[in-house]
Design an enzyme around this catalytic site. Sequence first.
Site, mmCIF file in Angstrom:
data_model
loop_
_atom_site.group_PDB
_atom_site.id
_atom_site.type_symbol
_atom_site.label_atom_id
_atom_site.label_comp_id
_atom_site.label_asym_id
_atom_site.label_seq_id
_atom_site.Cartn_x
_atom_site.Cartn_y
_atom_site.Cartn_z
ATOM 1 N N TRP A 133 0.807 -1.226 0.000
ATOM 2 C CA TRP A 133 0.000 0.000 0.000
ATOM 3 C C TRP A 133 0.834 1.268 0.000
ATOM 4 O O TRP A 133 0.315 2.355 -0.173
ATOM 5 C CB TRP A 133 -0.923 0.018 1.233
ATOM 6 C CG TRP A 133 -0.194 -0.370 2.506
ATOM 7 C CD1 TRP A 133 -0.178 -1.611 3.087
ATOM 8 C CD2 TRP A 133 0.667 0.457 3.309
ATOM 9 N NE1 TRP A 133 0.644 -1.611 4.207
ATOM 10 C CE2 TRP A 133 1.172 -0.345 4.364
ATOM 11 C CE3 TRP A 133 1.064 1.795 3.249
ATOM 12 C CZ2 TRP A 133 2.044 0.139 5.337
ATOM 13 C CZ3 TRP A 133 1.944 2.289 4.216
ATOM 14 C CH2 TRP A 133 2.409 1.459 5.244
ATOM 15 N N LYS A 157 -2.975 -8.321 -7.676
ATOM 16 C CA LYS A 157 -3.656 -8.412 -6.370
ATOM 17 C C LYS A 157 -3.081 -7.265 -5.530
ATOM 18 O O LYS A 157 -2.018 -7.379 -4.923
ATOM 19 C CB LYS A 157 -3.340 -9.774 -5.730
ATOM 20 C CG LYS A 157 -4.400 -10.319 -4.796
ATOM 21 C CD LYS A 157 -4.802 -9.426 -3.650
ATOM 22 C CE LYS A 157 -3.866 -9.505 -2.471
ATOM 23 N NZ LYS A 157 -4.104 -8.417 -1.468
ATOM 24 N N GLU A 229 10.506 -8.433 -3.792
ATOM 25 C CA GLU A 229 11.087 -7.157 -3.337
ATOM 26 C C GLU A 229 10.540 -6.922 -1.935
ATOM 27 O O GLU A 229 9.342 -6.661 -1.768
ATOM 28 C CB GLU A 229 10.650 -6.006 -4.255
ATOM 29 C CG GLU A 229 11.296 -6.018 -5.629
ATOM 30 C CD GLU A 229 12.720 -5.452 -5.654
ATOM 31 O OE1 GLU A 229 13.287 -5.173 -4.579
ATOM 32 O OE2 GLU A 229 13.251 -5.308 -6.769
ATOM 33 N N CYS A 263 10.237 1.517 1.736
ATOM 34 C CA CYS A 263 11.135 0.368 1.951
ATOM 35 C C CYS A 263 12.577 0.811 2.133
ATOM 36 O O CYS A 263 13.336 0.183 2.859
ATOM 37 C CB CYS A 263 11.005 -0.620 0.801
ATOM 38 S SG CYS A 263 11.261 0.137 -0.810
HETATM 39 P P1 NAD Z 1 2.417 -7.121 3.201
HETATM 40 O O1 NAD Z 1 3.457 -8.142 2.933
HETATM 41 O O2 NAD Z 1 1.656 -7.197 4.440
HETATM 42 O O3 NAD Z 1 1.339 -7.131 2.010
HETATM 43 C C1 NAD Z 1 1.698 -6.952 0.667
HETATM 44 C C2 NAD Z 1 0.696 -7.657 -0.224
HETATM 45 O O4 NAD Z 1 0.804 -9.066 -0.021
HETATM 46 C C3 NAD Z 1 -0.763 -7.323 0.060
HETATM 47 O O5 NAD Z 1 -1.429 -7.260 -1.176
HETATM 48 C C4 NAD Z 1 -1.245 -8.498 0.894
HETATM 49 O O6 NAD Z 1 -2.631 -8.739 0.802
HETATM 50 C C5 NAD Z 1 -0.461 -9.652 0.295
HETATM 51 N N1 NAD Z 1 -0.136 -10.785 1.174
HETATM 52 C C6 NAD Z 1 0.133 -10.745 2.489
HETATM 53 N N2 NAD Z 1 0.481 -11.989 2.929
HETATM 54 C C7 NAD Z 1 0.466 -12.790 1.848
HETATM 55 C C8 NAD Z 1 0.745 -14.182 1.632
HETATM 56 N N3 NAD Z 1 1.131 -14.978 2.621
HETATM 57 N N4 NAD Z 1 0.614 -14.669 0.381
HETATM 58 C C9 NAD Z 1 0.260 -13.900 -0.647
HETATM 59 N N5 NAD Z 1 -0.033 -12.575 -0.512
HETATM 60 C C10 NAD Z 1 0.079 -12.039 0.720
HETATM 61 O O7 NAD Z 1 3.146 -5.699 3.044
HETATM 62 P P2 NAD Z 1 2.516 -4.249 3.212
HETATM 63 O O8 NAD Z 1 2.272 -3.994 4.661
HETATM 64 O O9 NAD Z 1 1.412 -4.046 2.234
HETATM 65 O O10 NAD Z 1 3.736 -3.332 2.688
HETATM 66 C C11 NAD Z 1 4.787 -2.907 3.481
HETATM 67 C C12 NAD Z 1 6.028 -3.783 3.251
HETATM 68 O O11 NAD Z 1 6.406 -3.757 1.877
HETATM 69 C C13 NAD Z 1 7.254 -3.256 4.005
HETATM 70 O O12 NAD Z 1 7.947 -4.335 4.572
HETATM 71 C C14 NAD Z 1 8.080 -2.601 2.893
HETATM 72 O O13 NAD Z 1 9.442 -2.486 3.197
HETATM 73 C C15 NAD Z 1 7.798 -3.500 1.740
HETATM 74 N N6 NAD Z 1 8.097 -2.853 0.453
HETATM 75 C C16 NAD Z 1 9.224 -3.229 -0.231
HETATM 76 C C17 NAD Z 1 9.562 -2.581 -1.420
HETATM 77 C C18 NAD Z 1 10.833 -2.915 -2.171
HETATM 78 O O14 NAD Z 1 11.071 -2.348 -3.216
HETATM 79 N N7 NAD Z 1 11.673 -3.811 -1.702
HETATM 80 C C19 NAD Z 1 8.728 -1.579 -1.921
HETATM 81 C C20 NAD Z 1 7.581 -1.239 -1.202
HETATM 82 C C21 NAD Z 1 7.273 -1.887 -0.019
#
Ligand code: NAD
Length: 454
Positions: A133, A157, A229, A263
């Site tokens: 998000w 998704k 990522e 991130c």
């Molecule tokens: P999150 O992992 O909670 O959720 C991300 C997405 O994955 C959502 O759409 C969620 O519904 C889905 N999801 C969650 N668990 C899942 C599973 N077991 N299987 C399949 N899908 C699943 O992350 P968030 O809170 O939305 O985002 C924040 C995180 O994203 C932070 O850790 C941030 O550092 C990371 N991030 C990394 C980068 C990068 O470039 N490396 C960029 C942006 C954000």
Amino acid sequence: MSNATLSSYNPATGEFVGDVPVTPVSEIPAVVAHARTACSKWGALSHAQRKELLLPFGERLRDQQEELAALLTAEMGKPLSDALGEVKRASKPFAEYLDEIEAALATEMIEDKYVRSEVSCEPYGVCVAISPWNFPLYMPHWMVIPALMAGNAVILKPSEETPLIAQAYVDILQDLLPDGVVTIVHGDEEQGKALVSSHVDLISFTGSREAGKHIMAAAAKGLKRVILELGGKDPLVVLEDADLEKAAEYATFNGFRNAGQVCVSTERVYVDSALYEDFLVQLQKNVEKLVVGNGADEGVTIGPLIHEKQREHVVAQINNAVEQGATVVGDLHAYSERFLAPLVVTGVSHDMDIMRQETFGPVLCVMPFDSVDQAIELANDTPFGLGAAVYGRDVQRATEVAKQIDAGMVGVNQGVYGAKGCPWVGAKESGIGFHSGPRGHRQFAQVKVISLPK
Ligand code: NAD
């Protein structure tokens, strides 16, 4: 998620912004089958043909940039100018971006005395893109467009926190592309898990390390391709000869933008002990200029955190550090609900979670060091390895320090963003595979070699 609808609320005001239908898990096999049918025709087009169909997308994003930015701020909370910047980042260089991807995927001829080989980039088939998000338009964008250009059908998704901006993004794409080439699935991790375990070929995921580990384990059963990522815990090392003002300015910008929900946020600053006190004074001067509030209001630089759970996580990490002897500079209780003041934490040590695990909030931990070797050791003392920065006037020395930091991207006297065409890449537990630049674009394609005798 088994509700019929997914409602989106403004994190600054709590107001209802809109809703979307949740995709029932039972329908996911049919969604994937539809995408698979679409990808046979889409994958048979040339890169140039796909580029032509995608080209108007940039202009469509530009035409709607003001309303997309307003929706992004309403749904996610970031300041309006940042939201507009996010939309522009996707739309402005779009034709160039497609050219870069097309060039990266071009067929290459390799020959020696005996054999002539053709090395081509072929579609995998169905690609699932799962997004977070914090950059709710750009994160889908950097997965969806290279995956499409490589000839895959894509199922997006998006995060359950920001479904509306993702829906608006996909609506424009669906208007331009053949049926089934891009689909959106709404829901939470239940829908994400169902997609990962369905009949798909490539999973491109941007999100937390924890979810990334689950996805990798689930994908391993079918040896599905993954690009992950994940999170970060970026350090900034301020060397004795650093330009103090510039280093403090960078720490302020990169520690607090998007309320620290980036991130590659700077979360830890290691400062040569000779500069430590002066650095703190300069940092505090900068922090006092930041304005917390509703991202839609003029002059606000720090919006709300995405939800109460995120705020609770940040506050718990700080409280835990304080119990172990840390000091908070700033008022932890200045705001309530989803807001937090920008905070500097001192008196920290690596026994504290706040120095090793992701915070994802408006918090900068600052720690002095006595030797460069100690600074490098501390910078590397985390499971993450996404980005880092080193500030020092002796550029050669600062670069030597940068080389010893275990991270995918390290900026010297600047942030982590590389020159145009560089990949966006994490080391250690910050990711597997990567995006962007020619090397990143190729990860969305199956490389194939056809060889003939000469
Ligand atoms: P999150 O992992 O909670 O959720 C991300 C997405 O994955 C959502 O759409 C969620 O519904 C889905 N999801 C969650 N668990 C899942 C599973 N077991 N299987 C399949 N899908 C699943 O992350 P968030 O809170 O939305 O985002 C924040 C995180 O994203 C932070 O850790 C941030 O550092 C990371 N991030 C990394 C980068 C990068 O470039 N490396 C960029 C942006 C954000």
